[in-house]
Design a protein around this motif. Structure first.
Motif, PDB file in Angstrom:
ATOM      1  N   ASP A  16      33.629  38.058  67.659  1.00  0.00           N
ATOM      2  CA  ASP A  16      32.490  38.630  68.382  1.00  0.00           C
ATOM      3  C   ASP A  16      31.183  38.451  67.624  1.00  0.00           C
ATOM      4  N   LYS A  17      31.254  38.522  66.308  1.00  0.00           N
ATOM      5  CA  LYS A  17      30.054  38.484  65.465  1.00  0.00           C
ATOM      6  C   LYS A  17      30.250  37.461  64.349  1.00  0.00           C
ATOM      7  N   PRO A  18      30.095  36.183  64.649  1.00  0.00           N
ATOM      8  CA  PRO A  18      30.423  35.152  63.669  1.00  0.00           C
ATOM      9  C   PRO A  18      29.488  35.076  62.467  1.00  0.00           C
ATOM     10  N   LEU A  19      28.284  35.625  62.557  1.00  0.00           N
ATOM     11  CA  LEU A  19      27.339  35.554  61.440  1.00  0.00           C
ATOM     12  C   LEU A  19      27.207  36.866  60.679  1.00  0.00           C
ATOM     13  N   MET A  20      27.866  37.903  61.148  1.00  0.00           N
ATOM     14  CA  MET A  20      27.748  39.221  60.540  1.00  0.00           C
ATOM     15  C   MET A  20      28.962  39.516  59.662  1.00  0.00           C
ATOM     16  N   THR A  21      28.744  40.183  58.534  1.00  0.00           N
ATOM     17  CA  THR A  21      29.866  40.547  57.669  1.00  0.00           C
ATOM     18  C   THR A  21      30.557  41.797  58.182  1.00  0.00           C
ATOM     19  N   CYS A  22      31.839  41.896  57.931  1.00  0.00           N
ATOM     20  CA  CYS A  22      32.598  43.076  58.322  1.00  0.00           C
ATOM     21  C   CYS A  22      32.257  44.243  57.403  1.00  0.00           C
ATOM     22  N   GLY A  26      23.055  46.802  55.910  1.00  0.00           N
ATOM     23  CA  GLY A  26      21.850  46.257  56.526  1.00  0.00           C
ATOM     24  C   GLY A  26      21.911  46.125  58.032  1.00  0.00           C
ATOM     25  N   GLY A  27      23.095  46.159  58.592  1.00  0.00           N
ATOM     26  CA  GLY A  27      23.217  46.030  60.035  1.00  0.00           C
ATOM     27  C   GLY A  27      22.915  44.626  60.531  1.00  0.00           C
ATOM     28  N   PRO A  28      22.811  44.476  61.854  1.00  0.00           N
ATOM     29  CA  PRO A  28      22.558  43.161  62.431  1.00  0.00           C
ATOM     30  C   PRO A  28      21.257  42.559  61.913  1.00  0.00           C
ATOM     31  N   PRO A  29      21.144  41.244  61.858  1.00  0.00           N
ATOM     32  CA  PRO A  29      22.106  40.274  62.395  1.00  0.00           C
ATOM     33  C   PRO A  29      23.193  39.873  61.396  1.00  0.00           C
ATOM     34  N   TYR A  30      23.055  40.212  60.096  1.00  0.00           N
ATOM     35  CA  TYR A  30      24.031  39.733  59.106  1.00  0.00           C
ATOM     36  C   TYR A  30      24.844  40.835  58.426  1.00  0.00           C
ATOM     37  N   ASN A  31      24.329  42.051  58.375  1.00  0.00           N
ATOM     38  CA  ASN A  31      24.967  43.161  57.657  1.00  0.00           C
ATOM     39  C   ASN A  31      25.260  42.774  56.212  1.00  0.00           C
ATOM     40  N   TYR A  32      24.307  42.101  55.587  1.00  0.00           N
ATOM     41  CA  TYR A  32      24.500  41.602  54.224  1.00  0.00           C
ATOM     42  C   TYR A  32      23.271  41.900  53.380  1.00  0.00           C
ATOM     43  N   ASN A  33      23.526  42.456  52.205  1.00  0.00           N
ATOM     44  CA  ASN A  33      22.468  42.698  51.230  1.00  0.00           C
ATOM     45  C   ASN A  33      23.076  42.357  49.874  1.00  0.00           C
ATOM     46  N   ILE A  34      22.501  41.384  49.208  1.00  0.00           N
ATOM     47  CA  ILE A  34      23.077  40.884  47.961  1.00  0.00           C
ATOM     48  C   ILE A  34      23.180  41.958  46.877  1.00  0.00           C
ATOM     49  N   THR A  35      22.360  43.003  46.953  1.00  0.00           N
ATOM     50  CA  THR A  35      22.380  44.052  45.928  1.00  0.00           C
ATOM     51  C   THR A  35      23.270  45.242  46.290  1.00  0.00           C
ATOM     52  N   ILE A  36      23.785  45.286  47.513  1.00  0.00           N
ATOM     53  CA  ILE A  36      24.640  46.398  47.940  1.00  0.00           C
ATOM     54  C   ILE A  36      25.964  45.831  48.437  1.00  0.00           C
ATOM     55  N   GLY A  37      27.004  45.959  47.624  1.00  0.00           N
ATOM     56  CA  GLY A  37      28.318  45.427  47.967  1.00  0.00           C
ATOM     57  C   GLY A  37      29.173  46.433  48.707  1.00  0.00           C
ATOM     58  N   CYS A  38      30.375  46.022  49.041  1.00  0.00           N
ATOM     59  CA  CYS A  38      31.295  46.876  49.791  1.00  0.00           C
ATOM     60  C   CYS A  38      31.683  48.152  49.054  1.00  0.00           C
ATOM     61  N   GLN A  39      31.635  48.121  47.745  1.00  0.00           N
ATOM     62  CA  GLN A  39      32.004  49.303  46.971  1.00  0.00           C
ATOM     63  C   GLN A  39      30.920  50.379  46.983  1.00  0.00           C
ATOM     64  N   ASP A  40      29.730  50.044  47.455  1.00  0.00           N
ATOM     65  CA  ASP A  40      28.618  50.996  47.497  1.00  0.00           C
ATOM     66  C   ASP A  40      28.863  52.050  48.568  1.00  0.00           C
ATOM     67  N   LYS A  41      28.473  53.284  48.281  1.00  0.00           N
ATOM     68  CA  LYS A  41      28.695  54.383  49.233  1.00  0.00           C
ATOM     69  C   LYS A  41      27.898  54.201  50.521  1.00  0.00           C
ATOM     70  N   ASN A  42      26.845  53.386  50.503  1.00  0.00           N
ATOM     71  CA  ASN A  42      26.040  53.160  51.695  1.00  0.00           C
ATOM     72  C   ASN A  42      26.514  51.977  52.541  1.00  0.00           C
ATOM     73  N   PHE A  52      35.490  39.192  62.929  1.00  0.00           N
ATOM     74  CA  PHE A  52      34.457  38.695  62.022  1.00  0.00           C
ATOM     75  C   PHE A  52      34.967  37.478  61.256  1.00  0.00           C
ATOM     76  N   VAL A  53      34.073  36.573  60.908  1.00  0.00           N
ATOM     77  CA  VAL A  53      34.407  35.413  60.091  1.00  0.00           C
ATOM     78  C   VAL A  53      34.345  35.797  58.615  1.00  0.00           C
ATOM     79  N   SER A  54      33.300  36.531  58.238  1.00  0.00           N
ATOM     80  CA  SER A  54      33.077  36.875  56.831  1.00  0.00           C
ATOM     81  C   SER A  54      33.421  38.334  56.559  1.00  0.00           C
ATOM     82  N   TRP A  55      34.167  38.565  55.485  1.00  0.00           N
ATOM     83  CA  TRP A  55      34.480  39.937  55.099  1.00  0.00           C
ATOM     84  C   TRP A  55      33.269  40.601  54.458  1.00  0.00           C
ATOM     85  N   ASP A  56      32.686  39.932  53.452  1.00  0.00           N
ATOM     86  CA  ASP A  56      31.629  40.573  52.676  1.00  0.00           C
ATOM     87  C   ASP A  56      30.446  39.651  52.377  1.00  0.00           C
ATOM     88  N   GLY A  57      30.351  38.553  53.087  1.00  0.00           N
ATOM     89  CA  GLY A  57      29.280  37.598  52.833  1.00  0.00           C
ATOM     90  C   GLY A  57      29.685  36.518  51.850  1.00  0.00           C
TER      91      GLY A  57
END
Length: 90
Positions: A16-22, A26-42, A52-57
């Motif tokens: 459904d969202k091929p360019l967005m991380t699971c 940051g939300g759409p369109p990518y939900n990716y922020n290089i300084t905030i990883g999956c382990q971050d509380k936010n 999704f294609v990408s788990w974490d970018g």
């Protein structure tokens, strides 16, 4: 189908969202922020990673990895075309 074609064939691949991380921030369109990883509380995590294609970018999801594996094991991308089952024969 190669992994590079997944974003262009997202509907036929079930994504459904091929360019967005699971998992990301940051939300759409990518939900990716290089300084905030999956382990971050936010960070947010999707409910269904198979959409999704990408788990974490950086890493592919299990669904995207399955497409890559299928392509490799089919020998569609090997020259000469050698089936992998040839290596399993005793």
């Amino acid at each position: 189908m190669g992994i590079r074609s997944v974003p262009y064939n997202c509907c036929s691949s079930g994504f459904d969202k091929p360019l967005m991380t699971c998992c990301g921030y940051g939300g759409p369109p990518y939900n990716y922020n290089i300084t905030i990883g999956c382990q971050d509380k936010n960070a947010s995590v999707c409910d269904d990673g198979s959409k999704f294609v990408s788990w974490d970018g950086v890493h592919l999801t299990e669904a995207a990895n399955a497409i890559v594996a299928k392509g490799i094991l089919s020998s569609d991308y090997s020259r000469p075309k050698i089936k992998f089952d040839q290596f399993c024969k005793v």
